[in-house]
Design a protein around this motif. Structure first.
Motif, PDB file in Angstrom:
ATOM      1  N   ALA A 141       0.799  -1.390  -0.117  1.00 25.50           N
ATOM      2  CA  ALA A 141       0.127  -0.013  -0.059  1.00 25.50           C
ATOM      3  C   ALA A 141       0.797   1.243   0.000  1.00 25.50           C
ATOM      4  CB  ALA A 141      -0.842  -0.051   1.211  1.00 25.50           C
ATOM      5  N   HIS A 142       0.383   2.114  -0.688  1.00 28.22           N
ATOM      6  CA  HIS A 142       0.987   3.686  -0.687  1.00 28.22           C
ATOM      7  C   HIS A 142       0.591   4.128   0.638  1.00 28.22           C
ATOM      8  CE1 HIS A 142       2.834   7.344  -2.347  1.00 28.22           C
ATOM      9  NE2 HIS A 142       1.782   8.005  -2.042  1.00 28.22           N
ATOM     10  N   CYS A 143       1.687   4.559   1.427  1.00 28.98           N
ATOM     11  CA  CYS A 143       1.300   5.271   2.692  1.00 28.98           C
ATOM     12  C   CYS A 143       1.975   6.562   2.819  1.00 28.98           C
ATOM     13  CB  CYS A 143       2.048   4.211   3.678  1.00 28.98           C
ATOM     14  SG  CYS A 143       1.816   4.779   5.339  1.00 28.98           S
ATOM     15  N   MET A 144       0.765   7.501   3.144  1.00 29.69           N
ATOM     16  CA  MET A 144       1.470   8.818   3.320  1.00 29.69           C
ATOM     17  C   MET A 144       2.035   9.055   4.799  1.00 29.69           C
ATOM     18  SD  MET A 144       0.160  10.163   0.478  1.00 29.69           S
ATOM     19  CE  MET A 144       0.268  11.697   0.846  1.00 29.69           C
ATOM     20  N   THR A 145       3.303   9.215   4.619  1.00 32.37           N
ATOM     21  CA  THR A 145       4.186   9.043   5.710  1.00 32.37           C
ATOM     22  C   THR A 145       3.645   9.869   6.789  1.00 32.37           C
ATOM     23  OG1 THR A 145       5.854   8.666   4.045  1.00 32.37           O
ATOM     24  CG2 THR A 145       6.631   8.876   6.530  1.00 32.37           C
ATOM     25  N   GLU A 194      21.662  14.667  -3.512  1.00 31.67           N
ATOM     26  CA  GLU A 194      22.255  14.764  -2.552  1.00 31.67           C
ATOM     27  C   GLU A 194      21.559  14.824  -1.240  1.00 31.67           C
ATOM     28  OE1 GLU A 194      25.202  18.354  -0.172  1.00 31.67           O
ATOM     29  OE2 GLU A 194      24.895  18.421  -2.365  1.00 31.67           O
ATOM     30  N   GLU A 195      20.202  15.524  -1.265  1.00 34.77           N
ATOM     31  CA  GLU A 195      19.474  15.485   0.118  1.00 34.77           C
ATOM     32  C   GLU A 195      18.558  14.116   0.058  1.00 34.77           C
ATOM     33  OE1 GLU A 195      15.115  17.008   1.336  1.00 34.77           O
ATOM     34  OE2 GLU A 195      16.192  18.361   0.284  1.00 34.77           O
ATOM     35  N   TYR A 196      18.267  13.436  -0.998  1.00 35.61           N
ATOM     36  CA  TYR A 196      17.667  11.960  -0.857  1.00 35.61           C
ATOM     37  C   TYR A 196      18.550  11.033  -0.395  1.00 35.61           C
ATOM     38  CZ  TYR A 196      13.132  12.842  -3.107  1.00 35.61           C
ATOM     39  OH  TYR A 196      11.784  13.069  -3.250  1.00 35.61           O
ATOM     40  N   ALA A 197      19.807  11.108  -0.832  1.00 36.89           N
ATOM     41  CA  ALA A 197      20.802  10.251  -0.674  1.00 36.89           C
ATOM     42  C   ALA A 197      21.352  10.264   1.122  1.00 36.89           C
ATOM     43  CB  ALA A 197      22.135  10.072  -1.510  1.00 36.89           C
ATOM     44  N   ALA A 198      21.526  11.440   1.367  1.00 37.66           N
ATOM     45  CA  ALA A 198      21.851  11.519   2.871  1.00 37.66           C
ATOM     46  C   ALA A 198      20.754  11.235   3.743  1.00 37.66           C
ATOM     47  CB  ALA A 198      22.144  13.276   3.254  1.00 37.66           C
ATOM     48  N   ARG A 199      19.517  11.451   3.550  1.00 34.31           N
ATOM     49  CA  ARG A 199      18.335  10.943   4.450  1.00 34.31           C
ATOM     50  C   ARG A 199      18.286   9.441   4.191  1.00 34.31           C
ATOM     51  NH1 ARG A 199      13.540  14.446   2.481  1.00 34.31           N
ATOM     52  NH2 ARG A 199      12.559  13.049   3.867  1.00 34.31           N
ATOM     53  N   MET A 200      18.234   8.816   2.975  1.00 34.41           N
ATOM     54  CA  MET A 200      18.148   7.567   2.767  1.00 34.41           C
ATOM     55  C   MET A 200      19.103   6.545   3.587  1.00 34.41           C
ATOM     56  SD  MET A 200      16.436   7.603  -1.118  1.00 34.41           S
ATOM     57  CE  MET A 200      16.559   5.878  -1.325  1.00 34.41           C
ATOM     58  N   ASN A 201      20.166   7.086   3.249  1.00 38.51           N
ATOM     59  CA  ASN A 201      21.595   6.442   3.854  1.00 38.51           C
ATOM     60  C   ASN A 201      21.520   6.562   5.486  1.00 38.51           C
ATOM     61  OD1 ASN A 201      23.206   5.392   2.138  1.00 38.51           O
ATOM     62  ND2 ASN A 201      23.934   7.621   1.377  1.00 38.51           N
ATOM     63  N   GLY A 202      20.786   7.584   6.010  1.00 35.04           N
ATOM     64  CA  GLY A 202      20.581   7.670   7.290  1.00 35.04           C
ATOM     65  C   GLY A 202      19.846   6.496   8.042  1.00 35.04           C
ATOM     66  N   ILE A 203      18.647   6.230   7.405  1.00 37.17           N
ATOM     67  CA  ILE A 203      17.521   5.384   7.630  1.00 37.17           C
ATOM     68  C   ILE A 203      18.230   3.972   7.459  1.00 37.17           C
ATOM     69  CG2 ILE A 203      15.355   4.168   6.827  1.00 37.17           C
ATOM     70  CD1 ILE A 203      14.631   7.119   6.119  1.00 37.17           C
ATOM     71  N   LEU A 204      18.857   3.577   6.097  1.00 33.49           N
ATOM     72  CA  LEU A 204      19.418   2.318   5.888  1.00 33.49           C
ATOM     73  C   LEU A 204      20.509   1.965   6.793  1.00 33.49           C
ATOM     74  CD1 LEU A 204      19.688   2.915   2.087  1.00 33.49           C
ATOM     75  CD2 LEU A 204      18.656   0.827   2.851  1.00 33.49           C
ATOM     76  N   ASP A 205      21.281   3.078   7.316  1.00 30.54           N
ATOM     77  CA  ASP A 205      22.347   2.617   8.104  1.00 30.54           C
ATOM     78  C   ASP A 205      21.655   2.374   9.653  1.00 30.54           C
ATOM     79  OD1 ASP A 205      24.232   2.771   6.069  1.00 30.54           O
ATOM     80  OD2 ASP A 205      24.750   4.953   6.600  1.00 30.54           O
ATOM     81  N   LYS A 260      12.577  16.035   6.289  1.00 31.54           N
ATOM     82  CA  LYS A 260      13.667  15.160   7.117  1.00 31.54           C
ATOM     83  C   LYS A 260      12.945  14.539   8.341  1.00 31.54           C
ATOM     84  CE  LYS A 260      18.343  15.086   8.762  1.00 31.54           C
ATOM     85  NZ  LYS A 260      19.537  15.713   8.975  1.00 31.54           N
ATOM     86  N   ASP A 261      12.054  15.246   8.871  1.00 34.53           N
ATOM     87  CA  ASP A 261      11.402  14.858  10.191  1.00 34.53           C
ATOM     88  C   ASP A 261      10.471  13.525   9.899  1.00 34.53           C
ATOM     89  OD1 ASP A 261       9.825  16.585   8.673  1.00 34.53           O
ATOM     90  OD2 ASP A 261       8.332  16.918  10.640  1.00 34.53           O
ATOM     91  N   TRP A 262      10.028  13.388   8.636  1.00 39.40           N
ATOM     92  CA  TRP A 262       9.552  12.503   8.501  1.00 39.40           C
ATOM     93  C   TRP A 262      10.144  10.935   8.456  1.00 39.40           C
ATOM     94  CZ3 TRP A 262       6.072  13.216   3.297  1.00 39.40           C
ATOM     95  CH2 TRP A 262       5.314  14.197   3.401  1.00 39.40           C
ATOM     96  N   ASP A 263      11.674  11.165   8.269  1.00 36.89           N
ATOM     97  CA  ASP A 263      12.495  10.052   8.443  1.00 36.89           C
ATOM     98  C   ASP A 263      12.253   9.210   9.692  1.00 36.89           C
ATOM     99  OD1 ASP A 263      13.096  10.941   5.907  1.00 36.89           O
ATOM    100  OD2 ASP A 263      15.204  11.423   6.470  1.00 36.89           O
ATOM    101  N   ASN A 264      12.059  10.041  10.940  1.00 36.93           N
ATOM    102  CA  ASN A 264      11.918   9.403  12.214  1.00 36.93           C
ATOM    103  C   ASN A 264      10.720   8.607  12.219  1.00 36.93           C
ATOM    104  OD1 ASN A 264      14.129  10.586  13.291  1.00 36.93           O
ATOM    105  ND2 ASN A 264      13.110  12.454  13.642  1.00 36.93           N
TER     106      ASN A 264
END
Length: 537
Positions: free
Chosen positions: A49-53, A168-179, A129-133
């Motif tokens: 399902a597509h989830c509105m974060t 650059e922005e997407y990669a930094a945030r996605m790496n933060g989650i992945l790591d 960025k706060d959605w990442d949490n």
């Protein structure tokens, strides 16, 4: 005599330039028709399902105005001049407004699993960025509670900035989650060969498209941008590009040169020329993955500036604009028709993934999450069709089930005094008059007699669809077999001939209501829509 050496020098220089440029030109097309594009996306059939974060309620984080329950009532709040801003009322909102983020995401997953959903693809935009949490919390709780659930990103309308800055922005945030959650975390949605499945929603904007494309199609540059993002995140991607409008065969083939899979957004089903038929056939020919999509409704609670998709994000702005300057968008879905037919289409195509649009986009009205208008009706259908798709026994094989679907008033009735314009934004492929009835969907152990508001019909075993005339007031449903009643319920909501406001959301209620919501989450009690069950007709 000096011309010959100069000629030889020129030829040598030309050959050198050609030899240097040839691999460069070859490199430019190194993304086309890679063997991995034909590999499977999943090792099992999944409902994603597509989830509105960000559309989630927890302490300190209320739902956005266009989904906030405080603006549902027509009086007693600042949206009263509009007859109420929202026309959805999220069941869990009041309970979760004082709960933690972890409790909130646990509820969302447990409710989704009960609805037949296996995972979320998170709406993922720039500048949030706060959605990442929130995403990290889903991983954390799924692990702690041992919930079988998958997650991934849906890169959504990445507009503005340059390609470099966006990556650059997407990669930094996605790496933060992945790591943080672990790249080997079992909850990631990955292909059998280890690629991270990445959805796109209007995701083409990640790429800068040069004026001179050097003879290459636009999808090449889009694929190159996603390859750059994959490299920056130290991952291999399997990108699913979105189709949100009619697409030509040529454009589709250009995309399939560079992407392994596609999914369709809210294009309604038409039995004569459904766009998915052509797309699925081309995907099959090209050995690409066609993922099926399904949506149950489309009626926006959010108020938009007339003739645009510009949303009034704040209720105060919508009130200030006034009824004369706002409108809502709509797609005719034929009660349960569109939902059923899209599921049947996905099953017929033996799709590897069925995409649900959406889990919780309450403002656009195509949510499956617990809400007092949609209730559990569409979820029951999803569970039933999912069992057919996976060749498993029906979860309702041991009992009779009946689901009522209806609108609160006929399509040509004019609401008063809050007649906010409702604008169809796609060509009508399902006639509006189809919604001027009560639709009863039954899942029966054996043939039985059905009775809706005193009107009787006979229904076959298994899935059966019956139509009954719209009658003002609540809807009474009975199922009998051999003079024994097996199903009986009365809908909390009623039908009216005099709606006080525009409201085209589909209402459902079923014999499964109490069973469906029982023990869903500690402290949760379902609520009801009762707008027209007691109003004078």
């Amino acid at each position: 005599m000096h011309r010959l050496p100069k000629f030889h020098s020129f030829v040598a220089l030309f050959l050198l330039c050609w030899l240097v440029q040839e691999p460069i030109l070859h490199a430019q097309d190194s993304l086309k028709n890679l063997p991995e594009y034909s590999l499977p996306l999943t090792s099992e059939k999944l409902v994603i399902a597509h989830c509105m974060t960000n559309i989630i309620s927890f302490k300190g984080h209320p739902l956005e105005d266009s989904g906030n329950s405080r603006y549902y009532a027509p009086t007693g709040n600042i949206s009263a001049p509009l007859g109420g801003l929202t026309q959805v009322k999220v069941m869990v909102d009041s309970m979760m407004s004082s709960r933690s983020l972890d409790e909130a995401v646990e509820f969302e997953m447990r409710a989704a699993i009960r609805s037949g959903i296996d995972g979320f693809q998170f709406y993922y935009i720039l500048g949030a960025k706060d959605w990442d949490n929130i995403i990290k919390a889903y991983f954390r709780v799924a692990e702690q509670q041992k919930l079988k659930f998958k997650f991934t990103f849906c890169i959504s309308h990445p507009n503005g900035k340059t390609e470099d800055l966006k990556i650059e922005e997407y990669a930094a945030r996605m790496n933060g989650i992945l790591d943080e959650v672990g790249r080997d975390n079992k909850h990631w949605l990955r292909t059998p060969d280890g690629r991270l499945v990445i959805y796109q929603w209007d995701g083409e904007g990640l790429a800068d498209i040069p004026a001179d494309r050097n003879g290459l199609p636009v999808p090449y540059y889009i694929a190159r941008a996603y390859q750059r993002l994959a490299d920056k995140t130290h991952e291999r991607f399997a990108c699913i590009f979105t189709i949100n409008k009619e697409i030509t065969n040529r454009d589709l083939n250009d995309f399939l040169d560079y992407f392994p899979a596609t999914w369709i957004w809210t294009l309604p089903y038409n039995d004569k020329n459904y766009v998915g038929e052509r797309i699925s056939q081309i995907c099959s020919t090209r050995k690409r993955t066609f993922t099926a999509s399904v949506f149950n409704d489309f009626y926006t609670s959010k108020l938009l500036k007339k003739g645009t998709w510009d949303m009034y994000h704040q209720v105060s702005d919508a009130v200030q604009a006034g009824i004369g300057q706002v409108e809502r968008k709509y797609i005719t879905t034929g009660l349960s028709y569109n939902f059923r037919k899209l599921l049947e289409f996905g099953i017929a195509k033996n799709a590897a993934i069925i995409n649900v649009i959406t889990w919780n986009d309450y403002p656009e009205g195509h949510h499956l999450a617990p809400e007092i208008n949609h209730n559990e009706g569409f979820s029951i259908l999803l569970n039933y069709y999912k069992s057919k798709w996976k060749n498993e026994p029906s979860p309702y094989a041991d009992r009779d089930v009946a689901i009522a679907f209806f609108k609160k008033y006929k399509h040509d009735v004019v609401p008063a005094p809050f007649n906010i314009p409702v604008k169809a934004f796609q060509k009508e492929v399902i006639p509006a008059v189809w919604e001027d009835s009560i639709e009863l969907v039954t899942l029966l152990r054996a043939p039985a007699d059905i009775n809706v508001n005193g009107s009787k019909k006979h229904a076959a075993a298994g899935l059966s669809i019956s139509k009954f005339p719209m009658k003002t007031g609540v809807v009474s449903v009975n199922v009998t077999r051999n003079n024994q009643r097996t199903v009986k319920f009365v809908t909390p909501e009623g039908i009216t001939a005099f709606p006080y406001r525009s409201d085209r959301i589909t209402y459902t209620f079923s014999s499964e209501f109490e069973r469906f919501y029982k023990d869903l989450y500690p402290g949760f009690t379902p609520s009801f829509s009762t707008e027209y069950n007691t109003r004078k007709q």
